[in-house]
Design a protein around this motif. Structure first.
Motif, PDB file in Angstrom:
ATOM      1  N   GLY A 132      83.090 -77.683  18.843  1.00  0.00           N
ATOM      2  CA  GLY A 132      82.937 -77.398  17.406  1.00  0.00           C
ATOM      3  C   GLY A 132      84.024 -78.106  16.605  1.00  0.00           C
ATOM      4  O   GLY A 132      85.172 -78.192  17.042  1.00  0.00           O
ATOM      5  N   CYS A 133      83.642 -78.606  15.415  1.00  0.00           N
ATOM      6  CA  CYS A 133      84.557 -79.453  14.633  1.00  0.00           C
ATOM      7  C   CYS A 133      85.857 -78.723  14.294  1.00  0.00           C
ATOM      8  O   CYS A 133      86.945 -79.284  14.397  1.00  0.00           O
ATOM      9  CB  CYS A 133      83.889 -79.892  13.337  1.00  0.00           C
ATOM     10  SG  CYS A 133      82.288 -80.649  13.615  1.00  0.00           S
ATOM     11  N   THR A 134      85.746 -77.475  13.879  1.00  0.00           N
ATOM     12  CA  THR A 134      86.943 -76.744  13.457  1.00  0.00           C
ATOM     13  C   THR A 134      87.799 -76.376  14.656  1.00  0.00           C
ATOM     14  O   THR A 134      89.015 -76.559  14.647  1.00  0.00           O
ATOM     15  CB  THR A 134      86.524 -75.470  12.688  1.00  0.00           C
ATOM     16  OG1 THR A 134      85.720 -75.881  11.578  1.00  0.00           O
ATOM     17  CG2 THR A 134      87.716 -74.701  12.177  1.00  0.00           C
ATOM     18  N   LEU A 135      87.146 -75.869  15.696  1.00  0.00           N
ATOM     19  CA  LEU A 135      87.905 -75.441  16.870  1.00  0.00           C
ATOM     20  C   LEU A 135      88.525 -76.655  17.580  1.00  0.00           C
ATOM     21  O   LEU A 135      89.677 -76.618  18.001  1.00  0.00           O
ATOM     22  CB  LEU A 135      86.982 -74.700  17.845  1.00  0.00           C
ATOM     23  CG  LEU A 135      87.690 -74.028  19.015  1.00  0.00           C
ATOM     24  CD1 LEU A 135      88.517 -72.850  18.519  1.00  0.00           C
ATOM     25  CD2 LEU A 135      86.706 -73.561  20.067  1.00  0.00           C
ATOM     26  N   GLY A 136      87.757 -77.726  17.667  1.00  0.00           N
ATOM     27  CA  GLY A 136      88.217 -78.911  18.380  1.00  0.00           C
ATOM     28  C   GLY A 136      89.171 -79.762  17.558  1.00  0.00           C
ATOM     29  O   GLY A 136      90.383 -79.687  17.689  1.00  0.00           O
ATOM     30  N   ARG A 137      88.558 -80.560  16.662  1.00  0.00           N
ATOM     31  CA  ARG A 137      89.364 -81.515  15.878  1.00  0.00           C
ATOM     32  C   ARG A 137      90.462 -80.845  15.058  1.00  0.00           C
ATOM     33  O   ARG A 137      91.588 -81.285  15.008  1.00  0.00           O
ATOM     34  CB  ARG A 137      88.453 -82.245  14.901  1.00  0.00           C
ATOM     35  CG  ARG A 137      88.042 -83.588  15.345  1.00  0.00           C
ATOM     36  CD  ARG A 137      87.352 -84.312  14.235  1.00  0.00           C
ATOM     37  NE  ARG A 137      86.056 -83.779  13.910  1.00  0.00           N
ATOM     38  CZ  ARG A 137      84.950 -84.013  14.593  1.00  0.00           C
ATOM     39  NH1 ARG A 137      85.008 -84.765  15.675  1.00  0.00           N
ATOM     40  NH2 ARG A 137      83.799 -83.510  14.210  1.00  0.00           N
ATOM     41  N   LYS A 138      90.084 -79.763  14.364  1.00  0.00           N
ATOM     42  CA  LYS A 138      91.053 -79.205  13.423  1.00  0.00           C
ATOM     43  C   LYS A 138      92.119 -78.355  14.124  1.00  0.00           C
ATOM     44  O   LYS A 138      93.266 -78.377  13.720  1.00  0.00           O
ATOM     45  CB  LYS A 138      90.342 -78.374  12.339  1.00  0.00           C
ATOM     46  CG  LYS A 138      89.523 -79.263  11.410  1.00  0.00           C
ATOM     47  CD  LYS A 138      88.855 -78.486  10.302  1.00  0.00           C
ATOM     48  CE  LYS A 138      87.707 -79.308   9.727  1.00  0.00           C
ATOM     49  NZ  LYS A 138      86.821 -78.571   8.857  1.00  0.00           N
ATOM     50  N   LEU A 139      91.707 -77.590  15.157  1.00  0.00           N
ATOM     51  CA  LEU A 139      92.691 -76.719  15.813  1.00  0.00           C
ATOM     52  C   LEU A 139      93.146 -77.262  17.174  1.00  0.00           C
ATOM     53  O   LEU A 139      94.054 -76.710  17.787  1.00  0.00           O
ATOM     54  CB  LEU A 139      92.104 -75.304  15.987  1.00  0.00           C
ATOM     55  CG  LEU A 139      91.793 -74.562  14.683  1.00  0.00           C
ATOM     56  CD1 LEU A 139      91.067 -73.259  14.973  1.00  0.00           C
ATOM     57  CD2 LEU A 139      93.063 -74.276  13.890  1.00  0.00           C
ATOM     58  N   GLY A 140      92.508 -78.323  17.619  1.00  0.00           N
ATOM     59  CA  GLY A 140      92.925 -78.949  18.891  1.00  0.00           C
ATOM     60  C   GLY A 140      92.646 -78.101  20.121  1.00  0.00           C
ATOM     61  O   GLY A 140      93.272 -78.276  21.158  1.00  0.00           O
ATOM     62  N   LYS A 141      91.677 -77.175  20.018  1.00  0.00           N
ATOM     63  CA  LYS A 141      91.403 -76.300  21.167  1.00  0.00           C
ATOM     64  C   LYS A 141      90.168 -76.792  21.926  1.00  0.00           C
ATOM     65  O   LYS A 141      89.045 -76.428  21.593  1.00  0.00           O
ATOM     66  CB  LYS A 141      91.217 -74.853  20.698  1.00  0.00           C
ATOM     67  CG  LYS A 141      92.509 -74.258  20.104  1.00  0.00           C
ATOM     68  CD  LYS A 141      92.262 -72.853  19.600  1.00  0.00           C
ATOM     69  CE  LYS A 141      93.361 -72.411  18.663  1.00  0.00           C
ATOM     70  NZ  LYS A 141      94.470 -71.736  19.269  1.00  0.00           N
ATOM     71  N   PHE A 142      90.406 -77.631  22.915  1.00  0.00           N
ATOM     72  CA  PHE A 142      89.318 -78.155  23.747  1.00  0.00           C
ATOM     73  C   PHE A 142      89.345 -77.513  25.139  1.00  0.00           C
ATOM     74  O   PHE A 142      88.327 -77.297  25.760  1.00  0.00           O
ATOM     75  CB  PHE A 142      89.463 -79.663  23.949  1.00  0.00           C
ATOM     76  CG  PHE A 142      89.542 -80.442  22.673  1.00  0.00           C
ATOM     77  CD1 PHE A 142      88.445 -80.533  21.842  1.00  0.00           C
ATOM     78  CD2 PHE A 142      90.711 -81.090  22.304  1.00  0.00           C
ATOM     79  CE1 PHE A 142      88.509 -81.265  20.665  1.00  0.00           C
ATOM     80  CE2 PHE A 142      90.778 -81.817  21.137  1.00  0.00           C
ATOM     81  CZ  PHE A 142      89.685 -81.903  20.309  1.00  0.00           C
ATOM     82  N   GLN A 143      90.561 -77.261  25.628  1.00  0.00           N
ATOM     83  CA  GLN A 143      90.705 -76.866  27.029  1.00  0.00           C
ATOM     84  C   GLN A 143      90.119 -75.488  27.358  1.00  0.00           C
ATOM     85  O   GLN A 143      89.552 -75.328  28.434  1.00  0.00           O
ATOM     86  CB  GLN A 143      92.175 -76.937  27.471  1.00  0.00           C
ATOM     87  CG  GLN A 143      92.731 -78.359  27.537  1.00  0.00           C
ATOM     88  CD  GLN A 143      91.840 -79.358  28.272  1.00  0.00           C
ATOM     89  OE1 GLN A 143      91.009 -78.989  29.101  1.00  0.00           O
ATOM     90  NE2 GLN A 143      91.979 -80.628  27.948  1.00  0.00           N
ATOM     91  N   PRO A 144      90.237 -74.483  26.456  1.00  0.00           N
ATOM     92  CA  PRO A 144      89.707 -73.167  26.857  1.00  0.00           C
ATOM     93  C   PRO A 144      88.232 -73.222  27.261  1.00  0.00           C
ATOM     94  O   PRO A 144      87.857 -72.662  28.303  1.00  0.00           O
ATOM     95  CB  PRO A 144      89.904 -72.318  25.592  1.00  0.00           C
ATOM     96  CG  PRO A 144      91.067 -72.936  24.907  1.00  0.00           C
ATOM     97  CD  PRO A 144      90.934 -74.407  25.166  1.00  0.00           C
ATOM     98  N   ALA A 145      87.403 -73.916  26.506  1.00  0.00           N
ATOM     99  CA  ALA A 145      85.973 -73.976  26.848  1.00  0.00           C
ATOM    100  C   ALA A 145      85.783 -74.694  28.179  1.00  0.00           C
ATOM    101  O   ALA A 145      84.997 -74.256  29.034  1.00  0.00           O
ATOM    102  CB  ALA A 145      85.199 -74.692  25.754  1.00  0.00           C
ATOM    103  N   ARG A 146      86.518 -75.778  28.349  1.00  0.00           N
ATOM    104  CA  ARG A 146      86.405 -76.519  29.613  1.00  0.00           C
ATOM    105  C   ARG A 146      86.826 -75.635  30.784  1.00  0.00           C
ATOM    106  O   ARG A 146      86.186 -75.630  31.840  1.00  0.00           O
ATOM    107  CB  ARG A 146      87.300 -77.762  29.557  1.00  0.00           C
ATOM    108  CG  ARG A 146      86.779 -78.832  28.622  1.00  0.00           C
ATOM    109  CD  ARG A 146      87.800 -79.938  28.443  1.00  0.00           C
ATOM    110  NE  ARG A 146      87.294 -80.982  27.554  1.00  0.00           N
ATOM    111  CZ  ARG A 146      88.086 -81.835  26.905  1.00  0.00           C
ATOM    112  NH1 ARG A 146      89.379 -81.783  27.028  1.00  0.00           N
ATOM    113  NH2 ARG A 146      87.558 -82.762  26.131  1.00  0.00           N
ATOM    114  N   GLU A 147      87.912 -74.897  30.569  1.00  0.00           N
ATOM    115  CA  GLU A 147      88.436 -74.037  31.638  1.00  0.00           C
ATOM    116  C   GLU A 147      87.423 -72.940  31.996  1.00  0.00           C
ATOM    117  O   GLU A 147      87.140 -72.717  33.171  1.00  0.00           O
ATOM    118  CB  GLU A 147      89.753 -73.418  31.159  1.00  0.00           C
ATOM    119  CG  GLU A 147      90.528 -72.761  32.276  1.00  0.00           C
ATOM    120  CD  GLU A 147      91.777 -72.047  31.768  1.00  0.00           C
ATOM    121  OE1 GLU A 147      92.417 -72.532  30.797  1.00  0.00           O
ATOM    122  OE2 GLU A 147      92.110 -70.996  32.349  1.00  0.00           O
ATOM    123  N   VAL A 148      86.864 -72.320  30.986  1.00  0.00           N
ATOM    124  CA  VAL A 148      85.906 -71.231  31.237  1.00  0.00           C
ATOM    125  C   VAL A 148      84.706 -71.768  32.023  1.00  0.00           C
ATOM    126  O   VAL A 148      84.288 -71.180  33.028  1.00  0.00           O
ATOM    127  CB  VAL A 148      85.432 -70.618  29.893  1.00  0.00           C
ATOM    128  CG1 VAL A 148      84.242 -69.708  30.110  1.00  0.00           C
ATOM    129  CG2 VAL A 148      86.566 -69.850  29.225  1.00  0.00           C
TER     130      VAL A 148
END
Ligand code: SF4
Lengths: 248, 422
Positions: A132-148
């Motif tokens: 998601g644009c906000t979660l990814g690009r804006k907040l830099g949170k990519f790893q939690p989804a990948r980890e789950v």
């Protein structure tokens, strides 16, 4: 642990009851004491993103008061906008702060799964994951989804690549394309074309069996795009729907 | 007197264009797919060949931050430098004044004018203004020439005819030049336009262009190009006029070169064929060291600096970042709305950053409002932008202003009643 699930009304409003059910079911499996905000309004974050400035502060204040009354350990949402707004805009603009952390569902589940190491059934399918644009690009949170998702045996996660990301020292997900779900609020007529184009240009060539976004808003965009483009062999599936199915 | 359009009428007209001419146009979508693929593969090649370009971005941002914070001082220094170089320099407060100054420089009677591609001249609608005065004006950049002959407007900052497929281009150029040109022979199309415009260059009285950067210390214009049309525009006619937005000024020659190389690298060039540096009229001192103006190049050099709201914007902490834009056009290749609508997303300036330029500089809040609400606020443009310009954040802030002024679309106003129940 007591968790407030924010955004239930958004999921209902957009006809994503299947996503909501999977989240509730997963939370129950995790033994979480789930609470909801009574009289929650649909996507109050839109008040900021659309510029509806005369009611924004009131909406956020009411939300804060409701959370204070429930006294949870954490607020969790499948939508990224709430995480972002409470992190920066709301404290900066209105001086409001929540008494407990506000986490995106991917972060919450990543923490829980790390602690519990769930024993999941295999899910041998190609799954396209949009950050998601906000979660990814804006907040830099990519790893939690990948980890789950890495806990699910035999799941093949496909992500969008970007040819210069590595050269520029960036996570390719920084460039993830956007299914334009925010246009639902402002120019839905135009948004429909953007969603269709997203599906045709980004999803179809990658041939997944299922597709979903980390953010429930992006997920809705993908869902609508698949419908508009009349693509039937890619099914929309939110990541909690996978987790719920494979739970033993 | 013509009745002022209501905000909803403006929305309806805008939506009819962006959907009718943009989103529903399959050819345009295909052209954008090809353009995007070419952009990405060219950028990859460029960054592999010149990996140090990745480091350009941070320094370029710093130069712009400094320059916009010291804009008025840099304008002064530039004007002094140009006068020192025996050039003429003007500061136009708005589009109307800029066009008037240039029309005076062109003079009477009717003249032939050759023009390089320039977004600033699009902002002031200079070509149309000079044509109305009876002058013969020719756009000489191939893409912009195609825009002129089909009476369209540019669809991208650097690739004005990005919406055109080779098939459409062949048809159009065949019509103008009277030659039968097949779509598979792009070379032949280019040659036909070259032949057509060559005669205009040699007979032109005035050449007009924009610039990519200006160094305040030396008053030097930097102009990037590939086609060679600027080379001819800036050297064959008697008079050369540059119309440049004041935000293009940076303190020094080194800074200007840094901005220019950042622009071309992210605008998609390995190396541009030409980068011109022009500091004044042509001159010679070859006879007894007496400086004489008007040698082989233009005898007169005129720099028209355009304010048009930029100086005021440079003082606005929430929105001054708009002025950092180098108009490299990189962001547009990654914008989900641009993918389906090209330059129909925007009014005068294209894309999300263009909507901001339209609002504060080119068109005003009311006319720009629909484009401001077309943005998907996905933030992808910031990631692609070499200057990390936070367009989505500024769009969100601007929406609050538009909403307060009553310029939000009805559907947004309904969110308050229907979703928020207020
Ligand atoms: S916003 Fe950035 S990427 Fe877009 S045109 Fe301006 S400088 Fe280039």
């Amino acid at each position: 642990m007591k968790v407030v699930l924010a955004g239930r009304v958004n999921l209902e409003h957009t006809g994503q009851e299947d996503v909501l059910e999977s989240i509730i079911s997963l939370m129950n499996k995790l033994g979480v004491d789930l609470a909801f905000i009574e009289n929650e309004v649909v996507c109050m974050e839109a008040s900021i993103n659309l510029g509806i400035s005369d009611v924004a502060e009131e909406l956020f204040r009411e939300f804060k008061e409701a959370v204070e009354e429930i006294k949870p350990d954490v607020v969790v949402s499948a939508y990224a906008a709430g995480v972002a707004k409470w992190k920066r805009d709301v404290p900066e603009r209105y001086g409001l702060k929540l008494p407990v952390p506000y986490l995106h569902l991917t972060e919450f589940l990543a923490d829980e799964f790390r602690k519990r190491k769930p024993n999941l059934k295999p899910f041998p399918h190609r799954y396209f994951l949009q950050h998601g644009c906000t979660l990814g690009r804006k907040l830099g949170k990519f790893q939690p989804a990948r980890e789950v998702l890495s806990h699910v045996p035999e799941l093949e996660v496909i992500e969008e690549d970007y040819p210069t990301a590595e050269l520029e020292g960036m996570d390719p997900a920084m460039f993830n394309s956007c299914p334009a779900a925010w246009l639902n609020f402002a120019q839905p007529e135009l948004g429909d074309y953007a969603k269709e184009n997203y599906v045709l240009d980004v999803l179809v060539p990658r041939k997944p069996e299922f597709a979903g976004s980390t953010c429930a808003n992006g997920h809705y965009g993908i869902r609508q795009g698949l419908e508009i483009a009349e693509i039937e062999d890619i099914k929309p599936l939110y990541f909690t729907q996978i987790l719920d199915q494979v739970w033993r | 007197m013509e009745k002022e359009k209501s905000i909803q009428e403006i929305y309806n007209e805008y939506l009819a264009e962006i959907i009718g001419d943009g989103a529903e146009n399959e050819t345009l979508r295909e052209a954008m797919r090809r353009a995007r693929a070419a952009y990405r593969s060219n950028l990859k090649k460029a960054l592999e060949t010149f990996p140090e370009s990745v480091e350009y971005k941070e320094k370029a941002r710093k130069i712009k931050e400094y320059s916009i914070d010291h804009l008025e001082e840099l304008i002064e220094r530039t004007m002094e430098a140009v006068r020192r170089n025996h050039g003429h320099v003007y500061l136009a407060k708005d589009a109307e004044e800029a066009n008037r100054i240039i029309a005076d420089i062109v003079g009477e009677p009717k003249k032939i004018i050759v023009k390089g591609k320039s977004l600033t001249t699009e902002e002031t609608e200079l070509r149309q203004y000079l044509q109305e005065k009876g002058h013969e004006v020719w756009e000489t950049d191939l893409g912009e020439f195609l825009v002129q002959v089909r009476n369209a407007r540019p669809m991208h900052m650097l690739a004005p005819s990005v919406d055109l497929t080779r098939e459409e281009a062949a048809k159009l150029i065949s019509e103008i030049t009277g030659k039968k040109l097949p779509p598979d022979k792009i070379e032949d199309m280019v040659a036909a336009v070259r032949e057509f415009l060559r005669e205009k260059f040699t007979s032109a009285h005035v050449g007009i262009a924009g610039a990519n950067a200006i160094s305040a210390d030396t008053g030097t214009l930097f102009i990037i190009e590939n086609e060679g049309n600027i080379k001819l525009t800036a050297s064959l006619p008697e008079k050369f006029v540059a119309l440049v937005g004041v935000e293009k000024i940076v303190p020094s020659l080194d800074d200007a070169f840094h901005m220019v190389k950042t622009t071309w690298r992210f605008a998609n060039y390995m190396v541009p064929s030409y980068v011109h540096m022009i500091s004044g009229p042509s001159k010679t001192g070859d006879i007894e060291k007496v400086t004489t103006y008007g040698a082989h190049g233009p005898k007169e050099f005129h720099l028209v600096l355009l304010d048009n709201g930029r100086i005021e914007l440079s003082k606005n902490p929430d929105f001054k970042e708009i002025l950092y834009c180098m108009k490299c056009g990189a962001c547009m290749y990654e914008c989900p709305i641009f993918w389906i609508a090209a330059g129909h997303f925007g009014v005068r300036y294209p894309g999300g950053i263009g909507a901001l330029w339209d609002a504060f500089i080119a068109k005003g809040f009311k006319e720009a409002a629909p484009a401001v609400y077309s943005c998907a606020i996905c933030d992808r443009c910031r990631v692609r932008c070499p200057l990390n310009i936070d367009t989505a954040r500024m769009i969100i802030k601007l929406r609050a202003i538009l909403y307060e002024k009553g310029y939000a679309p009805d559907i947004v106003k309904e969110v308050k009643t229907k979703l928020f129940k207020r």
